[in-house]
Design a protein around this motif. Structure first.
Motif, mmCIF file in Angstrom:
data_model
loop_
_atom_site.group_PDB
_atom_site.id
_atom_site.type_symbol
_atom_site.label_atom_id
_atom_site.label_comp_id
_atom_site.label_asym_id
_atom_site.label_seq_id
_atom_site.Cartn_x
_atom_site.Cartn_y
_atom_site.Cartn_z
ATOM 1 N N HIS A 82 10.016 61.994 18.184
ATOM 2 C CA HIS A 82 10.958 61.740 17.089
ATOM 3 C C HIS A 82 12.300 62.322 17.516
ATOM 4 C CE1 HIS A 82 12.356 60.930 13.076
ATOM 5 N NE2 HIS A 82 12.700 62.189 12.899
ATOM 6 N N LYS A 124 14.955 65.575 21.214
ATOM 7 C CA LYS A 124 13.809 65.757 20.327
ATOM 8 C C LYS A 124 14.214 66.453 19.029
ATOM 9 C CE LYS A 124 9.979 66.105 23.634
ATOM 10 N NZ LYS A 124 8.867 65.515 22.891
ATOM 11 N N SER A 181 10.142 61.686 7.378
ATOM 12 C CA SER A 181 10.929 61.635 8.612
ATOM 13 C C SER A 181 10.922 60.256 9.256
ATOM 14 C CB SER A 181 10.400 62.661 9.618
ATOM 15 O OG SER A 181 9.118 62.277 10.105
ATOM 16 N N ALA A 211 8.671 59.513 11.425
ATOM 17 C CA ALA A 211 8.165 59.737 12.768
ATOM 18 C C ALA A 211 6.749 59.189 12.906
ATOM 19 C CB ALA A 211 8.152 61.229 13.095
ATOM 20 N N ALA A 245 10.354 66.882 12.585
ATOM 21 C CA ALA A 245 9.103 66.131 12.600
ATOM 22 C C ALA A 245 7.884 67.046 12.600
ATOM 23 C CB ALA A 245 9.065 65.224 13.827
ATOM 24 N N LYS A 274 5.570 62.932 7.815
ATOM 25 C CA LYS A 274 5.830 61.710 8.584
ATOM 26 C C LYS A 274 6.416 60.621 7.687
ATOM 27 C CE LYS A 274 2.596 62.178 12.441
ATOM 28 N NZ LYS A 274 1.474 61.555 13.191
#
Length: 601
Positions: free
Chosen positions: A585, A563, A577, A579, A568, A574
């Motif tokens: 993520h 993780k 990233s 994610a 994230a 978002k």
């Protein structure tokens, strides 16, 4: 020099926090700490050198590291950075985070600044924990007894939650911080202080509430508007509990957004006494140990993006997750008496994530059992020993590895059975409880597992539909999040690995070694690999079979998903990233199971 064999001298709470933050940044490759660095060997051990974009070839930051092997190849060894070429040592959260923030893309710097604030809040909480440890331990001992192994029944399980709340998360470095709450609010409402407080209640028009099963489904102790001092609303309204921390602007905004401003009425006085559980937003009720209420909070934990509100759809998903688990148990009768699940089918909401409640009912017959979240096993108990030591003394002849093996054998058997159906549960240390007691027939030690909060599963949909057959449509219909469904085993394997394997198995292998309960993590990792290898054989290893996926993606993989929670959850948006879900993520880390197999060869 390895993580398991070396204890870094963290003299202060700030040192401890910095080691965790730097290790997380390294693991998640924040500002290139993992991929843009080169190794440097010095007399005191290994360092990683990160070149700086300005200042020429000589300009760099150096991080002292040691071998990790759990979630990353390396972890931070000392809570500092050294700046080259002048040799200046950067120490303390403010200086170190400022230096790393300066290396971030300008568009990402607000996230880094937010994380710095997260660290300040966490550090304040850690210091508060240190100041209050003796006081809290004395209170728990007075309430429940001197030996945690004797804390039996669901009421006493809240004491284990208090101990677990004082322990750091295996992955997220600032888990003890809660955004926006001061010391007084923490002491009044956070589980690590074991407070008791009155619940507040809102009278909501009946036609504004979604309540499956109607008012008759609510617990018998549920107050009427008249009980709350609002008798004039008894025929038109129903009561909805509100956490005291959601009063004020958060509640006013929620009522306005839900169109209930002026029609919903907040009762003047508290009603029913509550005690926070490990999740904080979920509370137990005094005198009703089998009933917990999950209430939305306008705060965040495990990242500023991880708000503790309750989206109404997650209530639907939680009830559906319970039914799915029960359907598998019905097909796998060996789990009938060992896998327990809280009832989560009773809930209410007014269409807003701050106006909701889940009524969680626990199974009967646990009065003589120790019921504790997995997160509490390595926490410090009153007197200074670990909780697992006390429980091992009572149930396993003083052998903590034997206790761990017993619960891991059941956990991995169950989770890999679900894997064979095409299911992975997001069941981490907080929402699985180990239940320890002795069988009434012959007094032998019995271990069971109690699950809750199964509202975020991942599915291999084709496999699941084949295994469920005619039941599939009905059981899957309530799940409305497309992120839950996949055409193969990748997402299912990632969740099994990052949650069940890392958080509920691997963390204990390394944790027991760090506490000196085993000579190295290998003693427990060997058990984990054996259990997973047995499961792979049981699930079938032919092409396309779940056992083949388990072996390829877990047992024999060069790396495992890990993780990337800081990235994230706080550092990046978002959009930056990529994610789709901050809780799924990933980056990658070493396969500690594969390494063990290589060492044995």
């Amino acid at each position: 020099m390895t993580r398991a064999a070396t204890t870094v001298a963290a003299e202060t709470a700030e040192d401890t926090l910095l080691l965790r933050v730097l290790s997380a940044f390294l693991r998640e490759d924040v500002v290139g700490l993992r991929t843009r660095t080169t190794g440097v060997d010095r007399a005191d051990g290994p360092w990683l050198r990160l070149p700086l974009p300005a200042g020429g070839d000589a300009a760099a930051l150096l991080l002292p590291v040691c071998e990790d092997g759990f979630q990353g190849a390396y972890a931070a060894r000392l809570p500092l950075l050294v700046r080259e070429p002048d040799g200046t040592e950067l120490t303390g959260c403010e200086a170190i985070l400022a230096a790393l923030t300066g290396l971030a893309d300008p568009v990402d710097r607000p996230g880094f600044e937010a994380f710095a604030e997260e660290c300040r809040q966490t550090l304040a909480t850690m210091r508060l924990h240190d100041r209050t440890a003796a006081e809290v331990f004395e209170d728990l001992t007075a309430r429940y007894g001197a030996d945690p192994a004797d804390w039996t029944g669901l009421a006493a399980s809240l004491a284990y939650d208090t101990l677990a709340a004082r322990l750091d998360h295996p992955v997220y470095p600032t888990a003890r911080g809660r955004s926006g709450l001061d010391d007084g609010q923490l002491r009044s409402y956070a589980p690590e202080f074991h407070p008791h407080f009155g619940l507040r209640w809102l009278a909501v028009p009946r036609d504004a509430l979604t309540l499956p099963g109607g008012p008759a489904a609510l617990p018998a102790s549920w107050p009427s508007p008249a009980d709350l001092g609002l008798p004039e609303l008894s025929d038109s309204h129903l009561a909805l509990p509100v956490h005291p921390l959601s009063l004020g602007a958060p509640l006013r905004d929620a009522l306005r957004e839900a169109g209930l401003e002026g029609t919903a009425v907040l009762a003047d006085a508290p009603y029913l006494e509550a005690v926070p559980t490990l999740s904080m937003r979920t509370v137990g009720l005094a005198g009703q140990p089998d009933l917990h209420l999950k209430l939305p909070l306008a705060t965040a934990t495990l990242g500023l993006g991880n708000r503790r509100t309750i989206k109404p759809v997650t209530l639907v998903h939680g009830a559906a997750g319970q039914r799915l688990v029960e359907a598998v148990i019905a097909r796998e009768p060996r789990f009938k008496d060992t896998i327990l699940h809280a009832d989560e089918t009773v809930y209410a909401h007014a269409g807003h994530e701050l106006l909701a409640v889940l009524c969680r009912r626990y199974p009967a017959g646990l009065d003589r059992a120790a019921v504790l979240p997995l997160a509490a096993l390595l926490s410090t108990a009153p007197g200074g020993r670990l909780v697992i030591d006390h429980l091992a003394d009572r149930f396993y002849g003083g052998d903590p590895v034997a206790l761990l093996d017993a619960f891991l054998a059941l956990l991995l058997d169950w989770q890999t059975t679900l894997y064979g159906y095409g299911i992975a549960l997001a069941s981490h240390q907080q929402n699985i409880s180990v239940v320890l007691d002795r069988t009434p027939q012959d007094g032998r030690t019995r271990v069971r597992l109690l699950f809750k909060d199964d509202d975020s599963p991942r599915f291999n949909e084709p496999r699941l539909r084949r295994t469920l057959g005619a039941e599939a449509d009905e059981l899957l219909a309530p799940f409305h999040d497309p992120r839950m469904f996949g055409e193969g085993y990748r997402a299912v394997t990632d969740m099994l690995t990052t949650i069940t394997l890392h958080l509920c198995a691997g963390s204990y292998a390394f944790g027991l070694a760090e506490h000196g309960r085993t000579a190295s993590p290998e003693a427990v990792l060997g058990l984990v690999r054996e259990r997973l290898a047995e499961a792979a054989g049981r699930l079938g290893t032919g092409s396309g079979e779940p056992g083949a996926a388990l072996r390829e993606r877990v047992l024999d993989a060069a790396e495992l998903p890990v993780k990337a929670m800081v990235t994230a959850g706080t550092l990046l948006t978002k959009e930056r990233s990529g994610a789709s879900d901050i809780n799924t993520h990933y980056t990658t880390g070493p396969n500690y199971l594969r390494r063990r197999a290589r060492d044995l060869r």
